[in-house]
Motif scaffolding. Structure first.
Motif, PDB file in Angstrom:
ATOM      1  N   SER A   8      53.100   0.628  -8.145  1.00  5.38           N
ATOM      2  CA  SER A   8      53.738   1.232  -6.986  1.00  5.38           C
ATOM      3  C   SER A   8      53.568   0.361  -5.773  1.00  5.38           C
ATOM      4  N   ALA A   9      54.685   0.081  -5.102  1.00  4.48           N
ATOM      5  CA  ALA A   9      54.617  -0.741  -3.907  1.00  4.48           C
ATOM      6  C   ALA A   9      54.033   0.049  -2.744  1.00  4.48           C
ATOM      7  N   GLN A  10      54.060   1.394  -2.814  1.00  2.64           N
ATOM      8  CA  GLN A  10      53.578   2.208  -1.717  1.00  2.64           C
ATOM      9  C   GLN A  10      52.055   2.334  -1.709  1.00  2.64           C
ATOM     10  N   ALA A  11      51.431   2.250  -2.848  1.00  8.59           N
ATOM     11  CA  ALA A  11      49.990   2.453  -2.946  1.00  8.59           C
ATOM     12  C   ALA A  11      49.269   1.113  -2.952  1.00  8.59           C
ATOM     13  N   VAL A  12      48.104   1.098  -2.281  1.00  8.20           N
ATOM     14  CA  VAL A  12      47.243  -0.074  -2.333  1.00  8.20           C
ATOM     15  C   VAL A  12      46.333   0.090  -3.540  1.00  8.20           C
ATOM     16  N   LEU A  13      46.572  -0.691  -4.566  1.00  5.91           N
ATOM     17  CA  LEU A  13      45.864  -0.529  -5.829  1.00  5.91           C
ATOM     18  C   LEU A  13      44.741  -1.547  -5.946  1.00  5.91           C
ATOM     19  N   PRO A  14      43.772  -1.272  -6.799  1.00 12.45           N
ATOM     20  CA  PRO A  14      42.675  -2.221  -7.007  1.00 12.45           C
ATOM     21  C   PRO A  14      43.182  -3.571  -7.506  1.00 12.45           C
ATOM     22  N   ASN A  15      42.438  -4.616  -7.163  1.00 11.45           N
ATOM     23  CA  ASN A  15      42.742  -5.970  -7.636  1.00 11.45           C
ATOM     24  C   ASN A  15      41.845  -6.404  -8.794  1.00 11.45           C
ATOM     25  N   HIS A  16      40.742  -5.716  -8.994  1.00 11.35           N
ATOM     26  CA  HIS A  16      39.790  -6.079 -10.049  1.00 11.35           C
ATOM     27  C   HIS A  16      39.631  -4.880 -10.983  1.00 11.35           C
ATOM     28  N   HIS A  17      39.775  -5.143 -12.277  1.00 13.27           N
ATOM     29  CA  HIS A  17      39.877  -4.089 -13.276  1.00 13.27           C
ATOM     30  C   HIS A  17      38.884  -4.325 -14.414  1.00 13.27           C
ATOM     31  N   PRO A  18      38.590  -3.291 -15.205  1.00 24.74           N
ATOM     32  CA  PRO A  18      37.735  -3.496 -16.384  1.00 24.74           C
ATOM     33  C   PRO A  18      38.409  -4.410 -17.391  1.00 24.74           C
ATOM     34  N   SER A  19      37.601  -5.155 -18.129  1.00 28.51           N
ATOM     35  CA  SER A  19      38.138  -5.967 -19.218  1.00 28.51           C
ATOM     36  C   SER A  19      38.735  -5.066 -20.282  1.00 28.51           C
ATOM     37  N   ASP A  20      39.587  -5.646 -21.109  1.00 26.88           N
ATOM     38  CA  ASP A  20      40.182  -4.859 -22.197  1.00 26.88           C
ATOM     39  C   ASP A  20      39.098  -4.296 -23.118  1.00 26.88           C
ATOM     40  N   ALA A  21      38.066  -5.107 -23.391  1.00 25.58           N
ATOM     41  CA  ALA A  21      36.992  -4.648 -24.277  1.00 25.58           C
ATOM     42  C   ALA A  21      36.258  -3.448 -23.678  1.00 25.58           C
ATOM     43  N   LEU A  22      36.038  -3.485 -22.363  1.00 26.04           N
ATOM     44  CA  LEU A  22      35.355  -2.373 -21.707  1.00 26.04           C
ATOM     45  C   LEU A  22      36.217  -1.118 -21.736  1.00 26.04           C
ATOM     46  N   LEU A  23      37.515  -1.268 -21.524  1.00 29.08           N
ATOM     47  CA  LEU A  23      38.407  -0.113 -21.536  1.00 29.08           C
ATOM     48  C   LEU A  23      38.484   0.501 -22.934  1.00 29.08           C
ATOM     49  N   VAL A  24      38.493  -0.349 -23.959  1.00 27.66           N
ATOM     50  CA  VAL A  24      38.504   0.159 -25.339  1.00 27.66           C
ATOM     51  C   VAL A  24      37.204   0.905 -25.632  1.00 27.66           C
ATOM     52  N   ALA A  25      36.073   0.359 -25.195  1.00 31.74           N
ATOM     53  CA  ALA A  25      34.789   1.026 -25.428  1.00 31.74           C
ATOM     54  C   ALA A  25      34.735   2.367 -24.708  1.00 31.74           C
ATOM     55  N   TYR A  26      35.298   2.422 -23.516  1.00 31.63           N
ATOM     56  CA  TYR A  26      35.353   3.702 -22.788  1.00 31.63           C
ATOM     57  C   TYR A  26      36.214   4.707 -23.546  1.00 31.63           C
ATOM     58  N   GLY A  27      37.389   4.268 -23.993  1.00 31.78           N
ATOM     59  CA  GLY A  27      38.268   5.161 -24.728  1.00 31.78           C
ATOM     60  C   GLY A  27      37.643   5.656 -26.021  1.00 31.78           C
ATOM     61  N   ALA A  28      36.798   4.824 -26.637  1.00 32.01           N
ATOM     62  CA  ALA A  28      36.135   5.204 -27.887  1.00 32.01           C
ATOM     63  C   ALA A  28      34.905   6.069 -27.647  1.00 32.01           C
ATOM     64  N   GLY A  29      34.495   6.199 -26.376  1.00 35.31           N
ATOM     65  CA  GLY A  29      33.313   7.000 -26.075  1.00 35.31           C
ATOM     66  C   GLY A  29      32.006   6.331 -26.427  1.00 35.31           C
ATOM     67  N   SER A  30      32.001   4.994 -26.491  1.00 32.67           N
ATOM     68  CA  SER A  30      30.797   4.292 -26.929  1.00 32.67           C
ATOM     69  C   SER A  30      29.971   3.728 -25.773  1.00 32.67           C
ATOM     70  N   LEU A  31      30.389   3.941 -24.535  1.00 34.71           N
ATOM     71  CA  LEU A  31      29.620   3.448 -23.398  1.00 34.71           C
ATOM     72  C   LEU A  31      28.509   4.424 -23.043  1.00 34.71           C
ATOM     73  N   ALA A  32      27.439   3.892 -22.498  1.00 30.30           N
ATOM     74  CA  ALA A  32      26.383   4.740 -21.951  1.00 30.30           C
ATOM     75  C   ALA A  32      26.943   5.537 -20.770  1.00 30.30           C
ATOM     76  N   GLU A  33      26.251   6.618 -20.422  1.00 30.68           N
ATOM     77  CA  GLU A  33      26.797   7.549 -19.425  1.00 30.68           C
ATOM     78  C   GLU A  33      27.078   6.877 -18.084  1.00 30.68           C
ATOM     79  N   GLY A  34      26.137   6.066 -17.604  1.00 28.80           N
ATOM     80  CA  GLY A  34      26.337   5.432 -16.305  1.00 28.80           C
ATOM     81  C   GLY A  34      27.523   4.489 -16.295  1.00 28.80           C
ATOM     82  N   LEU A  35      27.658   3.665 -17.332  1.00 29.21           N
ATOM     83  CA  LEU A  35      28.792   2.748 -17.419  1.00 29.21           C
ATOM     84  C   LEU A  35      30.093   3.526 -17.536  1.00 29.21           C
ATOM     85  N   SER A  36      30.072   4.600 -18.322  1.00 33.16           N
ATOM     86  CA  SER A  36      31.261   5.426 -18.473  1.00 33.16           C
ATOM     87  C   SER A  36      31.663   6.049 -17.139  1.00 33.16           C
TER      88      SER A  36
END
Length: 246
Positions: A8-36
């Motif tokens: 969206s051009a209207q919203a100021v979005l983040p420039n730094h994002h989780p790696s693909d591996a981190l996002l997959v681990a989050y989706g799988a529920g395998s991250l520790a609570e704090g990281l999640s």
């Protein structure tokens, strides 16, 4: 960190994002609570990563459907029925905010001055119910640095806390015994890897040493989560580590 184009051009979005591996681990529920929790707070800012997570979860569901069925044990049905009578477990707060409001304002309704940064919904279970970020019980940690402990350091070294860093204040130079995720809620900080603003997620591991510094005119409020203790390189940092809790 993976760069994604804003949707969206209207919203100021983040420039730094989780790696693909981190996002997959989050989706799988395998991250520790704090990281999640850190990933969930970033997702509250970032529609692009929410869309990417939906693709990850859809792919995982498709893969599960292709697995051959496993035979049920004799007592499976009775055990399942018995569990239905148990009290429902509370929802994982790190998954909260995917549906419904992603941000929660604790401000009174109606016109009036802004009291402080809005509160991302995933943080609600971890902070006082009636408080703004600006109104939390910030504990002085060092000159220019205050904190709110969210998850005390576990036996494995994992921890999560909010830090409030005054403009121009640098944290001690340190390395990492594992993964460290930092999500900016307000203000900015910079280190050897880049500059981070609201919604940005900084993902560093044991290969990275850095020294974050709040480099804007306002306090930098951020969530920091680790799965292992930090490794401070200077004498002052090592002396402070027992009190920092990371």
């Amino acid at each position: 960190m993976t760069a994604r184009q804003p949707t969206s051009a209207q919203a100021v979005l983040p420039n730094h994002h989780p790696s693909d591996a981190l996002l997959v681990a989050y989706g799988a529920g395998s991250l520790a609570e704090g990281l999640s929790l850190a990933v969930a707070v970033h997702l509250a800012h970032c529609p692009d990563c929410r869309a990417a997570l939906a693709e990850v979860e859809a792919l995982g569901g498709a893969l599960l459907e292709e697995l051959p069925p496993a035979p049920l044990e004799t007592l499976s049905l009775s055990a399942t029925l018995a569990r239905l009578d148990l009290e429902e477990a509370p929802a994982n707060p790190c998954k909260a905010g995917r549906a419904g409001a992603l941000w929660v304002s604790r401000r009174p309704a109606g016109p009036g001055p802004r009291c402080g940064p809005a509160l991302p919904a995933p943080l609600r279970p971890y902070v006082p119910r009636a408080a703004e970020l600006d109104g939390l019980a910030w504990q002085r940690l060092a000159p220019g640095v205050r904190r709110v402990e969210l998850m005390p350091r576990s036996a494995s070294g994992g921890a999560a806390q909010l830090l409030r860093i005054a403009p121009g204040t640098a944290l001690p130079h340190h390395g990492h015994g594992g993964l460290e995720l930092t999500v900016v809620l307000s203000g900015h900080f910079a280190d050897e890897l880049g500059r981070y603003g609201p919604g940005d997620l900084a993902e560093v591991d044991g290969d990275t040493d850095h020294q974050p510094i709040a480099d804007s005119h306002r306090d930098c409020i951020c969530l920091i989560a680790t799965d292992a203790p930090l490794r401070f390189t200077g004498l002052m940092g090592r002396l402070m580590q027992p009190f920092i809790g990371l």
